[in-house]
Design a protein around this motif. Sequence first.
Motif, short mmCIF file in Angstrom:
data_model
loop_
_atom_site.label_atom_id
_atom_site.label_comp_id
_atom_site.label_asym_id
_atom_site.label_seq_id
_atom_site.Cartn_x
_atom_site.Cartn_y
_atom_site.Cartn_z
N ALA A 244 0.76 -1.39 -0.42
CA ALA A 244 0.14 0.22 0.01
C ALA A 244 0.64 1.15 0.14
O ALA A 244 0.32 2.08 -0.17
CB ALA A 244 -0.96 -0.59 1.25
N ALA A 245 2.15 1.38 1.27
CA ALA A 245 2.86 2.14 0.88
C ALA A 245 3.31 2.76 -0.49
O ALA A 245 3.48 3.86 -0.97
CB ALA A 245 4.08 2.04 1.98
N ASN A 246 4.09 1.52 -1.42
CA ASN A 246 4.46 1.85 -2.73
C ASN A 246 3.29 2.38 -3.59
O ASN A 246 3.71 3.18 -4.65
CB ASN A 246 5.24 0.75 -2.91
N VAL A 247 2.35 1.31 -3.55
CA VAL A 247 1.26 2.57 -4.35
C VAL A 247 0.80 3.54 -4.50
O VAL A 247 0.36 4.60 -4.85
CB VAL A 247 -0.54 0.87 -4.20
N LEU A 248 0.44 4.24 -2.98
CA LEU A 248 0.33 5.26 -2.82
C LEU A 248 1.83 6.19 -3.02
O LEU A 248 1.03 7.97 -4.22
CB LEU A 248 0.90 5.94 -1.52
N GLY A 249 3.08 6.17 -3.14
CA GLY A 249 4.22 6.83 -3.60
C GLY A 249 3.59 6.55 -4.90
O GLY A 249 4.20 8.10 -5.48
N LEU A 250 3.21 5.78 -5.94
CA LEU A 250 3.25 5.26 -7.09
C LEU A 250 2.10 6.56 -7.57
O LEU A 250 2.24 7.32 -8.44
CB LEU A 250 3.09 4.47 -7.25
N ALA A 251 0.78 6.49 -6.67
CA ALA A 251 -0.25 7.66 -7.12
C ALA A 251 0.32 8.74 -7.19
O ALA A 251 0.26 9.13 -7.80
CB ALA A 251 -0.82 7.23 -5.97
N HIS A 252 1.17 9.26 -6.29
CA HIS A 252 1.62 10.15 -6.08
C HIS A 252 2.78 10.72 -7.66
O HIS A 252 2.60 11.98 -7.62
CB HIS A 252 2.66 10.78 -5.11
N ALA A 253 3.27 10.02 -7.71
CA ALA A 253 4.07 10.41 -8.52
C ALA A 253 3.51 10.78 -10.32
O ALA A 253 3.23 11.61 -10.96
CB ALA A 253 5.51 8.81 -9.67
N ILE A 254 2.34 9.72 -10.56
CA ILE A 254 1.34 9.56 -11.39
C ILE A 254 0.38 10.71 -11.66
O ILE A 254 -0.06 11.25 -12.53
CB ILE A 254 0.61 8.33 -11.73
N ILE A 255 0.06 11.91 -10.56
CA ILE A 255 -1.00 12.49 -10.33
C ILE A 255 0.12 14.05 -10.40
O ILE A 255 -0.75 14.80 -11.29
CB ILE A 255 -1.24 12.63 -8.75
N ASP A 256 1.11 14.38 -9.90
CA ASP A 256 1.81 15.30 -10.02
C ASP A 256 2.44 15.15 -11.48
O ASP A 256 2.86 16.36 -12.08
CB ASP A 256 2.83 15.02 -9.20
#
Length: 451
Positions: A244-256
């Motif tokens: 979950a932590a890494n999915v959130l990190g990936l989501a941040h990169a995608i959105i940013d």
Amino acid sequence: MPKSRTVPLIFVEEGTVASSGLTEAQLRWASHNRFTGQHGRLLPVPGADGALTAYLFGIGDAADRPIMMAGLAAANLPQGSYRLEGAYGDPTMAAIAFRLGAYRFDRYKKGKGGAPVLAGPGRADTAEVARLTDAAYLARDLINTPANDLGPDAFEREIRAFATRHKMKLKAIVGDDLLKANFPLIHAVGRASAQPPRLLDLSWGNVRHPKVTLVGKGVTFDTGGLDIKPSAGMLLMKKDMGGAANVLGLAHAIIDAGLKLRLRVLIPVVENSIAGAAFRPGDILPSRRGLTVEIGNTDAEGRLILADALALADEESPELLLDMATLTGAARVALGPELPPLYSTDDKLARDLMAAGLLADDPLWQMPLWAPYDAMMNSKIADVNNAGAGGFAGSITAAMFLKRFVLQATAWVHLDIYGWAPEARAGRQFGGTDQGIRAVYGVLKQRYPAA
């Protein structure tokens, strides 16, 4: 060193000191200290008054040089401001490496020492550097936080704050509402905890864009349940929400980055505890997809909560469905802590992910969805057992279990990550770590570039 000064960090290849553009004084100092550019050697250089003027950093020869070499320097530098000079290579990757190596988790320490910071390099893509290092820091901070400060309630608060920062829609299904909404496996795994289980559903982007759904295993602590882990096996179980932590990190990169996709993030959050309400070995549980699951082992809980979340994700037929999970010890036996197994229903996508991972020092390795091993999960009295018979091919059988719950997605990827660095290395400090973020982001950036 004075905070206002920016100290040069000069990268020197093995055997090239004389041609590295050093001053006469620096050359004499290097010779006096037998500095030849040895791999990983960091040499402070004093001025005539004894004050620090620079650091020489040996990067060895090309054969033994990690992509994240600059991170090795950052891990060993004192607090201060630095600029890169010499043979540091690609400026964006060097800057990412430096920032990743400068990571410190000091939340619980008194008298915190500051981390080194980087000025430039001017030719780096500063936005890319910031988004990828921030993504990694987010994942690392969450994994490193102990379960007493990051149980299901606190993790939900963190995810809500993330959704607010990123202007994401969020829906939470908590406790017995999971049964009403048909998520029986998530409920069963988390019902023994004092903090109820939940499913967090986040979304972002234009609904007309291609659908990409990320699913992250969010077990905030795993005792093993009634099939309790030994004490040594429980020591690192704060990291069982690393997917979950890494999915959130990936989501941040995608959105940013503003990638042109419709993003959905599903995170089942539970604590696998022991109490009178705990699910038991031998129980037969329903699932969202309708398959019945015989519980062969309560310590194979991650695949249960992922099964319900994947079934939900699959219902809207996403173009790409990707999950990350700290799922099996067998993955570490097979490939070690640094190389997560990758499973995919799309071999070209798997090859693209591996290639992107090698370029970004975020390696992945494709393992087979070996159909004959699916029979290892058979049950005599239910549709499937959650623990493979015989103990063989544990990572593969876990992936085959999950595959049963994905029917409609155009492509599915499963990453069985470790989420932990047992030893520090270039760009990764000891402790909770990011895995898969840069590799997956690199492929998504190519497939769904920002407008």
